[in-house]
Design a protein around this motif. Structure first.
Motif, PDB file in Angstrom:
ATOM      1  N   THR A 194       0.844  -1.198   0.000  1.00 16.88           N
ATOM      2  CA  THR A 194       0.000   0.000   0.000  1.00 16.88           C
ATOM      3  C   THR A 194       0.880   1.250   0.000  1.00 16.88           C
ATOM      4  O   THR A 194       0.648   2.207  -0.745  1.00 16.88           O
ATOM      5  CB  THR A 194      -0.927   0.006   1.231  1.00 16.88           C
ATOM      6  OG1 THR A 194      -1.757  -1.152   1.191  1.00 16.88           O
ATOM      7  CG2 THR A 194      -1.801   1.248   1.251  1.00 16.88           C
ATOM      8  N   LYS A 195       1.939   1.200   0.801  1.00 12.29           N
ATOM      9  CA  LYS A 195       2.863   2.338   0.878  1.00 12.29           C
ATOM     10  C   LYS A 195       3.682   2.480  -0.397  1.00 12.29           C
ATOM     11  O   LYS A 195       3.880   3.595  -0.904  1.00 12.29           O
ATOM     12  CB  LYS A 195       3.776   2.176   2.092  1.00 12.29           C
ATOM     13  CG  LYS A 195       3.044   2.334   3.425  1.00 12.29           C
ATOM     14  CD  LYS A 195       3.959   2.009   4.603  1.00 12.29           C
ATOM     15  CE  LYS A 195       3.199   2.167   5.936  1.00 12.29           C
ATOM     16  NZ  LYS A 195       3.991   1.688   7.082  1.00 12.29           N
ATOM     17  N   LEU A 196       4.168   1.348  -0.924  1.00 14.36           N
ATOM     18  CA  LEU A 196       4.958   1.410  -2.158  1.00 14.36           C
ATOM     19  C   LEU A 196       4.133   1.955  -3.313  1.00 14.36           C
ATOM     20  O   LEU A 196       4.627   2.714  -4.151  1.00 14.36           O
ATOM     21  CB  LEU A 196       5.495   0.017  -2.517  1.00 14.36           C
ATOM     22  CG  LEU A 196       6.569  -0.570  -1.601  1.00 14.36           C
ATOM     23  CD1 LEU A 196       6.939  -1.973  -2.060  1.00 14.36           C
ATOM     24  CD2 LEU A 196       7.812   0.314  -1.569  1.00 14.36           C
ATOM     25  N   ASP A 197       2.872   1.567  -3.363  1.00 11.58           N
ATOM     26  CA  ASP A 197       1.979   2.038  -4.423  1.00 11.58           C
ATOM     27  C   ASP A 197       1.879   3.559  -4.426  1.00 11.58           C
ATOM     28  O   ASP A 197       1.818   4.197  -5.486  1.00 11.58           O
ATOM     29  CB  ASP A 197       0.600   1.406  -4.222  1.00 11.58           C
ATOM     30  CG  ASP A 197      -0.327   1.637  -5.405  1.00 11.58           C
ATOM     31  OD1 ASP A 197       0.160   1.636  -6.550  1.00 11.58           O
ATOM     32  OD2 ASP A 197      -1.537   1.816  -5.175  1.00 11.58           O
ATOM     33  N   ALA A 198       1.880   4.130  -3.235  1.00 15.62           N
ATOM     34  CA  ALA A 198       1.759   5.589  -3.107  1.00 15.62           C
ATOM     35  C   ALA A 198       3.083   6.308  -3.387  1.00 15.62           C
ATOM     36  O   ALA A 198       3.094   7.438  -3.870  1.00 15.62           O
ATOM     37  CB  ALA A 198       1.268   5.941  -1.702  1.00 15.62           C
ATOM     38  N   ILE A 199       4.191   5.645  -3.087  1.00 15.36           N
ATOM     39  CA  ILE A 199       5.509   6.292  -3.172  1.00 15.36           C
ATOM     40  C   ILE A 199       6.152   6.155  -4.551  1.00 15.36           C
ATOM     41  O   ILE A 199       6.711   7.117  -5.090  1.00 15.36           O
ATOM     42  CB  ILE A 199       6.460   5.700  -2.101  1.00 15.36           C
ATOM     43  CG1 ILE A 199       5.995   6.081  -0.695  1.00 15.36           C
ATOM     44  CG2 ILE A 199       7.899   6.150  -2.333  1.00 15.36           C
ATOM     45  CD1 ILE A 199       6.678   5.292   0.403  1.00 15.36           C
ATOM     46  N   CYS A 200       6.102   4.951  -5.115  1.00 16.02           N
ATOM     47  CA  CYS A 200       6.888   4.659  -6.319  1.00 16.02           C
ATOM     48  C   CYS A 200       6.327   5.331  -7.563  1.00 16.02           C
ATOM     49  O   CYS A 200       5.120   5.525  -7.706  1.00 16.02           O
ATOM     50  CB  CYS A 200       6.974   3.143  -6.525  1.00 16.02           C
ATOM     51  SG  CYS A 200       7.903   2.319  -5.204  1.00 16.02           S
ATOM     52  N   LYS A 201       7.231   5.656  -8.486  1.00 14.07           N
ATOM     53  CA  LYS A 201       6.849   6.360  -9.707  1.00 14.07           C
ATOM     54  C   LYS A 201       6.057   5.439 -10.631  1.00 14.07           C
ATOM     55  O   LYS A 201       6.160   4.210 -10.551  1.00 14.07           O
ATOM     56  CB  LYS A 201       8.101   6.872 -10.415  1.00 14.07           C
ATOM     57  CG  LYS A 201       9.010   5.767 -10.950  1.00 14.07           C
ATOM     58  CD  LYS A 201      10.290   6.341 -11.537  1.00 14.07           C
ATOM     59  CE  LYS A 201      11.171   5.232 -12.103  1.00 14.07           C
ATOM     60  NZ  LYS A 201      12.438   5.763 -12.636  1.00 14.07           N
ATOM     61  N   PRO A 202       5.271   6.002 -11.517  1.00 17.30           N
ATOM     62  CA  PRO A 202       4.549   5.194 -12.493  1.00 17.30           C
ATOM     63  C   PRO A 202       5.523   4.353 -13.316  1.00 17.30           C
ATOM     64  O   PRO A 202       6.586   4.835 -13.710  1.00 17.30           O
ATOM     65  CB  PRO A 202       3.843   6.216 -13.387  1.00 17.30           C
ATOM     66  CG  PRO A 202       3.739   7.446 -12.525  1.00 17.30           C
ATOM     67  CD  PRO A 202       4.965   7.448 -11.662  1.00 17.30           C
ATOM     68  N   GLY A 203       5.170   3.095 -13.545  1.00 21.30           N
ATOM     69  CA  GLY A 203       6.034   2.209 -14.334  1.00 21.30           C
ATOM     70  C   GLY A 203       7.062   1.462 -13.533  1.00 21.30           C
ATOM     71  O   GLY A 203       7.733   0.559 -14.059  1.00 21.30           O
ATOM     72  N   ALA A 204       7.224   1.814 -12.247  1.00 22.89           N
ATOM     73  CA  ALA A 204       8.167   1.066 -11.402  1.00 22.89           C
ATOM     74  C   ALA A 204       7.596  -0.327 -11.146  1.00 22.89           C
ATOM     75  O   ALA A 204       6.392  -0.492 -10.947  1.00 22.89           O
ATOM     76  CB  ALA A 204       8.391   1.789 -10.082  1.00 22.89           C
ATOM     77  N   ILE A 205       8.450  -1.325 -11.153  1.00 23.96           N
ATOM     78  CA  ILE A 205       8.032  -2.702 -10.864  1.00 23.96           C
ATOM     79  C   ILE A 205       8.070  -2.909  -9.350  1.00 23.96           C
ATOM     80  O   ILE A 205       9.070  -2.595  -8.695  1.00 23.96           O
ATOM     81  CB  ILE A 205       8.942  -3.715 -11.573  1.00 23.96           C
ATOM     82  CG1 ILE A 205       8.833  -3.547 -13.089  1.00 23.96           C
ATOM     83  CG2 ILE A 205       8.594  -5.144 -11.168  1.00 23.96           C
ATOM     84  CD1 ILE A 205       9.812  -4.393 -13.884  1.00 23.96           C
ATOM     85  N   LEU A 206       6.987  -3.439  -8.808  1.00 25.83           N
ATOM     86  CA  LEU A 206       6.890  -3.712  -7.379  1.00 25.83           C
ATOM     87  C   LEU A 206       6.958  -5.223  -7.185  1.00 25.83           C
ATOM     88  O   LEU A 206       6.071  -5.955  -7.642  1.00 25.83           O
ATOM     89  CB  LEU A 206       5.585  -3.159  -6.804  1.00 25.83           C
ATOM     90  CG  LEU A 206       5.260  -1.691  -7.133  1.00 25.83           C
ATOM     91  CD1 LEU A 206       3.950  -1.273  -6.458  1.00 25.83           C
ATOM     92  CD2 LEU A 206       6.399  -0.771  -6.726  1.00 25.83           C
ATOM     93  N   ALA A 207       7.990  -5.697  -6.511  1.00 18.51           N
ATOM     94  CA  ALA A 207       8.213  -7.144  -6.393  1.00 18.51           C
ATOM     95  C   ALA A 207       8.220  -7.583  -4.938  1.00 18.51           C
ATOM     96  O   ALA A 207       8.694  -6.862  -4.060  1.00 18.51           O
ATOM     97  CB  ALA A 207       9.536  -7.526  -7.055  1.00 18.51           C
ATOM     98  N   THR A 208       7.702  -8.782  -4.724  1.00 16.23           N
ATOM     99  CA  THR A 208       7.754  -9.391  -3.393  1.00 16.23           C
ATOM    100  C   THR A 208       8.665 -10.602  -3.434  1.00 16.23           C
ATOM    101  O   THR A 208       8.678 -11.352  -4.410  1.00 16.23           O
ATOM    102  CB  THR A 208       6.354  -9.813  -2.907  1.00 16.23           C
ATOM    103  OG1 THR A 208       6.493 -10.550  -1.681  1.00 16.23           O
ATOM    104  CG2 THR A 208       5.615 -10.672  -3.917  1.00 16.23           C
ATOM    105  N   ASN A 209       9.417 -10.788  -2.361  1.00 14.59           N
ATOM    106  CA  ASN A 209      10.300 -11.945  -2.243  1.00 14.59           C
ATOM    107  C   ASN A 209       9.623 -13.081  -1.484  1.00 14.59           C
ATOM    108  O   ASN A 209      10.283 -14.003  -1.028  1.00 14.59           O
ATOM    109  CB  ASN A 209      11.603 -11.535  -1.524  1.00 14.59           C
ATOM    110  CG  ASN A 209      12.583 -12.698  -1.420  1.00 14.59           C
ATOM    111  OD1 ASN A 209      12.899 -13.346  -2.409  1.00 14.59           O
ATOM    112  ND2 ASN A 209      13.042 -12.998  -0.209  1.00 14.59           N
TER     113      ASN A 209
END
Length: 692
Positions: free
Chosen positions: A396-411
């Motif tokens: 939820t936080k990464l969605d708000a912070i990261c720029k458009p087009g950034a890949i959000l990955a979970t380990n």
């Protein structure tokens, strides 16, 4: 210019004939290539040229045999025909080497009278990595030109020697300036003719073998020093035997006969079949049917890692090693400092680590306590505690912070990535990147495709994996993905077997003898039995509970399932045996003698069955992908190919189904066969026949 065939031409530069090979991508020794070389040398020898140069167009010299032809009927000129033509030439033959001269390629070059190479060239006999030995004289010629010790090391490791080292050992006669190989080789050929140099046949040079004659301890010491590394593999031992034959046989030809006999034993055996299968499986894993090679990718110039613990730090090192800047964010300064210090220590402990390299890589790492510093990252990977509520909060936080087009990955190693992605406004940018611990060492990367993951995100992740030195396999979302889901089957049966009378060291021994680095109980002791165990909640309901309550938490406490001495050498523990027997009595069972065969089948067959379920559900693209996961992530012996290959080796779906049904009848639905297993067996197919 004379066109010999579609891949070979013959030209003449004054008094030097030039046989040029051009068979993309790597000039492999296919039937067409062999025919071209044979006829090219035949015509060059018949011409008025005084010397012959063999050179290759494209990015490399002959990089080896054409593996796709292995096991098939030989067509046209054999490799021996080509070699005999070169070696028996009345005119000097010079091999001009760039790129790599590997396997059959080096065996061809060793039949030239001289070799010239550019400094960037690499030479080697890596057949051992396919469960083979060099079968065209390489085992007899390399020790003659490079010496016995160097031949032993190179052939049993498959290492590629750089040109400078090859020059020092006599494998190469001259280094040519980069980009001027043809000119240098032709000049070298003219020099040989002008100085009337001898036609040096490597096969006739025994001087470097003399030092090893009468000294069998050279070979025995080498075997002892490498026993752990070679364990279970036939090919290294067979390579050693061939070099022994080079030293001890009365003639080159008799040594060659030993090489041929041992080569055919390996070639027709299951180990080489498994290793050749795996060679192609690893390459096939990169091909995703609905994500073609030309799919656009996103630029990854900066990476963010959330968490500086064991996993986060290890993941960060992969990107720093590839020259990609990384921002590491932690919640507290002491955790951040500890994580960065651990990374530095890991670099400093690396073999051959240079202080300047350590500093260069550490300079690419930036520590922070503020997630806002991820705002300019192209990829962010979270490596936080394995709990869904924590993961959702992070995304939820990464969605708000990261720029458009950034890949959000979970380990995550098991959690539902679709659920994690659901808290973002951009589920198409969310993917699983499951690194294996220690992340800076383990080669496997499971790339997990969620329901909404965009194709360019998948393509980017697969290509990025290669850039950071990982072997990537695409998986779908399911509990445990491919690797851990299958592992759960083995772990369950290992625990059940112990409750029936097999001791942990019995189970571990059978799996170790099968080829795993260690069994499940030894692995638990190494990792620590208290991982995930909470003292306050322990009720002594499992063997692990009791061991942990006794402070037997594995190697770190000197005792776990096993007892350990001061050097952490394990031995069976009477304490553990009593705990197990007490549990068996308490359950009302009678312990029984469990055979090694039952231990192996009960641990392995359910793994194969689970692999079939994964295929059935579409969570893996192909059976070989499952094998790549298990070879790289879990220590499955490559000479057994992987669970699915092994399933075919022991009799295919029909045999696995028969065993699963027999176990199901006596032990219940833990052994219920997959519907696809029944279907494949009914159709008389192999696991390898499965196509989506």
């Amino acid at each position: 210019m004379t066109e010999i065939n579609s891949v070979t031409t013959l030209t003449q530069d004054g008094d030097v004939a030039i046989v040029t090979l051009n068979s993309p991508p790597v000039n492999a020794l296919s039937a067409n290539v062999r025919d071209g070389l044979f006829e090219g040398f035949k015509q060059a020898i018949a011409s008025d040229a005084k010397a012959v140069v063999l050179i290759c167009d494209g990015r490399t010299f002959i990089a080896g045999a054409d593996i796709t032809e292995f096991g098939g009927a030989s067509k046209g000129a054999s490799l021996f025909d080509v070699q005999n033509m070169m070696e028996g030439s009345p005119k000097p033959v010079i091999a001009a080497i760039h790129g790599t001269a590997l396997g059959g390629g080096l065996e061809v070059a060793l039949c030239a009278h001289y070799r010239v190479a550019v400094p960037s060239a690499r030479l080697g006999l890596p057949e051992v990595n396919l469960g083979l030995l060099p079968g065209a004289g390489g085992t007899q010629r390399l020790p003659r030109i490079a010496g016995v010790e160097k031949a032993l090391e190179m052939m049993t490791s498959g290492r590629h020697a750089p040109a400078k080292e090859a020059l020092e050992m006599g494998l190469v006669d001259e280094l040519a300036p980069e980009g001027q190989l043809k000119e240098a080789a032709v000049a070298f050929a003219r020099k040989v003719v002008a100085e009337n140099k001898p036609l040096v046949k490597v096969r006739d040079n025994n001087s470097k073998l003399e030092a090893a004659k009468g000294h069998p301890e050279i070979f025995e010491n080498f075997r002892k020093a490498n026993a752990r590394k070679f364990r279970g593999f036939l090919a290294p031992e067979y390579n050693i035997r061939c070099i022994e034959a080079a030293v001890n046989s009365p003639s080159f030809d008799e040594g060659l006969n030993v090489e041929r006999k041992l080569f055919m034993e390996l070639m027709t055996g299951s180990q080489s079949a498994a290793q050749r299968y795996y060679f192609f499986a690893e390459r096939q894993a990169q091909k995703i049917p609905d994500v073609p090679d030309d799919t656009p990718t996103r630029a990854i110039n900066k990476v963010g890692i959330l968490g500086a613990g064991t996993m986060g730090g290890g993941i960060a090192m992969n990107f720093a090693n590839a020259g990609i800047p990384v921002t590491i964010v932690e919640l507290k300064q002491d955790a951040l400092d500890r994580g960065l210090a651990t990374i530095r220590k890991n670099y400093e402990r690396s073999r051959g680590a240079k202080p300047e390299e350590t500093e260069k890589r550490m300079s690419l790492l930036t520590g922070s306590l503020d997630m806002d510093d991820f705002k300019d990252c192209d990829l962010v990977i979270e490596a936080v505690f394995e709990r869904m509520d924590i993961k959702k909060d992070v995304f939820t936080k990464l969605d708000a912070i990261c720029k458009p087009g950034a890949i959000l990955a979970t380990n995550t190693s098991a959690l539902n990535i679709d659920e994690i992605a659901s808290v973002t406004k951009r589920p198409e940018d969310v993917i699983g990147l499951h690194f294996f611990s220690p992340a800076n060492v383990m080669k496997l990367l499971e790339v997990i495709r969620a329901d909404h993951t965009a194709k360019d995100v998948i393509a980017t992740s697969m290509k990025l994996a290669k850039k950071i030195g990982k072997i990537a396999v695409l998986a779908g979302v399911c509990p445990g993905f491919i690797g851990n889901r299958i592992l759960a089957q083995r772990q369950r049966e290992a625990q059940k077997l112990v409750f029936e009378g097999a001791m942990p060291w019995d189970v571990d021994r059978v799996l170790y003898d099968f080829g795993f680095p260690m069994g499940p109980f030894a692995m638990s002791d190494l990792a620590g039995l208290d991982i995930g165990w909470v003292k306050e909640k322990s009720k002594g309901e499992t063997i692990r509970d009791v061991l942990c309550e006794m402070d037997r938490r594995g190697q770190k406490t000197g005792a776990g399932y096993y007892d350990y001495d001061e050097n952490r050498n394990a031995k069976p523990s009477p304490v553990t045996e009593k705990i197990i027997n007490d549990f068996i009595v308490k359950s009302g069972r009678n312990p029984r003698k469990v055979s090694d065969e039952e231990i192996l089948e009960r641990c392995i067959y359910p793994m194969i069955n689970e692999g079939v379920k994964i295929l059935e559900e579409g969570k893996a693209i192909r059976p070989s992908d499952i094998d790549v996961v298990w070879v790289n992530g879990y220590g499955w012996p490559v000479y057994r190919g992987g669970p699915m290959f092994y399933g075919d080796l022991v009799g295919g779906p029909a045999k696995v189904l028969e065993k699963m049904k027999a176990f199901q009848a006596t032990m219940g639905d833990d052994f219920k066969p997959a519907a696809l297993l029944e279907q494949l067996a009914a159709e008389g197919k192999k696991f390898a026949d499965f196509k989506r």
